[in-house]
Design a protein around this motif. Structure first.
Motif, PDB file in Angstrom:
ATOM      1  N   LEU A   1       0.832  -1.203   0.000  1.00 51.59           N
ATOM      2  CA  LEU A   1       0.000   0.000   0.000  1.00 51.59           C
ATOM      3  C   LEU A   1       0.870   1.258   0.000  1.00 51.59           C
ATOM      4  CD1 LEU A   1      -2.866  -1.227   2.379  1.00 51.59           C
ATOM      5  CD2 LEU A   1      -2.774  -1.243  -0.132  1.00 51.59           C
ATOM      6  N   GLY A   2       0.927   2.002   1.079  1.00 49.77           N
ATOM      7  CA  GLY A   2       1.648   3.271   1.087  1.00 49.77           C
ATOM      8  C   GLY A   2       3.130   3.165   0.799  1.00 49.77           C
TER       9      GLY A   2
ATOM     10  N   GLN B   1       9.081   0.255  -2.488  1.00 53.47           N
ATOM     11  CA  GLN B   1       9.409  -1.172  -2.523  1.00 53.47           C
ATOM     12  C   GLN B   1       9.608  -1.663  -3.946  1.00 53.47           C
ATOM     13  OE1 GLN B   1       7.787  -3.934   0.427  1.00 53.47           O
ATOM     14  NE2 GLN B   1       6.876  -5.086  -1.260  1.00 53.47           N
ATOM     15  N   TYR B   2       8.917  -1.071  -4.899  1.00 54.55           N
ATOM     16  CA  TYR B   2       9.037  -1.486  -6.303  1.00 54.55           C
ATOM     17  C   TYR B   2      10.068  -0.657  -7.067  1.00 54.55           C
ATOM     18  CZ  TYR B   2       4.727  -4.302  -5.863  1.00 54.55           C
ATOM     19  OH  TYR B   2       3.783  -5.236  -5.505  1.00 54.55           O
TER      20      TYR B   2
ATOM     21  N   SER C   1       8.302  11.303  -3.703  1.00 56.92           N
ATOM     22  CA  SER C   1       7.246  10.308  -3.901  1.00 56.92           C
ATOM     23  C   SER C   1       7.402   9.120  -2.958  1.00 56.92           C
ATOM     24  CB  SER C   1       7.254   9.803  -5.347  1.00 56.92           C
ATOM     25  OG  SER C   1       6.909  10.840  -6.252  1.00 56.92           O
ATOM     26  N   ALA C   2       8.657   8.755  -2.659  1.00 58.26           N
ATOM     27  CA  ALA C   2       8.911   7.563  -1.848  1.00 58.26           C
ATOM     28  C   ALA C   2       8.504   7.753  -0.392  1.00 58.26           C
ATOM     29  CB  ALA C   2      10.382   7.182  -1.927  1.00 58.26           C
ATOM     30  N   LYS C   3       8.761   8.934   0.147  1.00 62.08           N
ATOM     31  CA  LYS C   3       8.425   9.226   1.551  1.00 62.08           C
ATOM     32  C   LYS C   3       9.035   8.181   2.499  1.00 62.08           C
ATOM     33  CE  LYS C   3       4.107  11.669   0.508  1.00 62.08           C
ATOM     34  NZ  LYS C   3       4.278  11.677  -0.947  1.00 62.08           N
ATOM     35  N   GLY C   4      10.247   7.787   2.177  1.00 58.36           N
ATOM     36  CA  GLY C   4      10.940   6.799   2.994  1.00 58.36           C
ATOM     37  C   GLY C   4      12.062   6.169   2.195  1.00 58.36           C
TER      38      GLY C   4
END
Length: 304
Positions: free
Chosen positions: A112-113, A118-119, A139-142
């Protein structure tokens, strides 16, 4: 916890999450509520395994197709947009027509978020200039976890599936499929783990890695991809790579990028139609119904 105890605990957790189902002519589903992960960055995902109709009546071993965005693979009620790939229906058509031998499908839920990060192919992120990475970070926010996700697939999930089912575990009988960002991580897995995933379908692949209006004019993300393929793809050696895109909505941006990727593969010794396929689907949009409509094409080509 010792390594041995941890392994035993993961095995017990897997057994407890299996949901048995009766064998049917339509095949049957097995759900894994939380597939064990030894990667700290990867939360154990929900996984659904589809077994073909003759699985319980035979002693055969089967190729396996791994699919990302598992919520959107089989069941409309679990999907984000009430649209699915209907991958089991595609498999049944292909098997009935004898275009392919029966195979197993493994659908892995996205987080999800955390899906974008992850991709995201980590090697591309690492090679990007700081200004371009800043666009990705927004966009990743992490932290980007693409490498950890591939380790989960190759070291945790695939061995679990191979132990639990009668699979043909070699790379030539193991495919990985995804769309958009899922297309990127499928391509990344194909390149980074050639001895694990010998077949890949990269569908409506989001080569841009960001929305078109977000990238600086001098970003040259396409150059990053060309360098990545030149450094890491290698020779075909029996591998097969499918790529495609539509012409509507977000897919309308992909044609020129895909042309450059195709040309790079040819320069590297990959032959179109034999080692890789690249198709355009006029009128097709960036959504699950469009991908479902051409799933027979891609699996039929990869597993024929």
């Amino acid at each position: 916890m010792t390594g041995l105890l941890r392994t035993a605990a993961l095995a017990i957790a897997f057994v407890l999450t299996l949901q048995p189902a009766e064998a049917q002519d339509q095949g049957r589903f097995v759900e894994i509520a939380a597939a064990p992960s030894t990667q700290p960055e990867i939360k154990p995902p929900h996984v659904v395994v589809w077994l073909p109709p003759d699985y319980d009546r035979s002693k055969e071993r089967y190729p396996v197709v791994y699919m990302h965005d598992g919520q959107n693979v089989f069941f409309p009620q679990r999907s984000a947009f009430n649209k699915v790939w209907a991958a089991d229906k595609s498999a049944l058509r292909l098997i009935a027509a004898k275009r392919v031998r029966p195979f197993i499908i493994v659908a892995i839920d996205n987080p999800l978020g955390a899906r974008y990060r992850q991709y995201f192919p980590q090697a591309i992120y690492d090679s990007a200039p700081a200004g371009v990475r800043a666009v990705f970070d927004a966009s990743a926010k992490g932290a980007i976890t693409g490498d950890a996700y591939l380790r989960f697939l190759a070291r945790d999930l695939k061995p679990l599936i191979d132990r639990s089912y009668r699979t043909r575990s070699d790379a030539a009988h193991t495919a990985i499929i995804g769309s958009s960002m899922g297309g990127l991580i499928s391509c990344y897995a194909f390149v980074q783990y050639p001895r694990t995933f010998g077949r890949a379908a990269c569908v409506s692949t989001h080569w841009l890695l960001a929305m078109p209006n977000e990238l600086p004019k001098d970003a040259n993300v396409l150059g990053l991809w060309e360098s990545f393929f030149s450094a890491h793809l290698g020779k075909p050696a029996g591998r097969k790579l499918w790529m495609d895109h539509g012409t509507e909505t977000l897919d309308a941006n992909y044609g020129p990028w895909q042309d450059v990727i195709d040309a790079r593969l040819v320069k590297l010794g990959w032959r179109k139609g034999r080692d890789f396929e690249s198709r355009t689907y006029p009128g097709a949009a960036h959504e699950e119904n469009a991908w479902a409509a051409r799933l027979d094409d891609m699996i039929g080509w990869l597993l024929r």
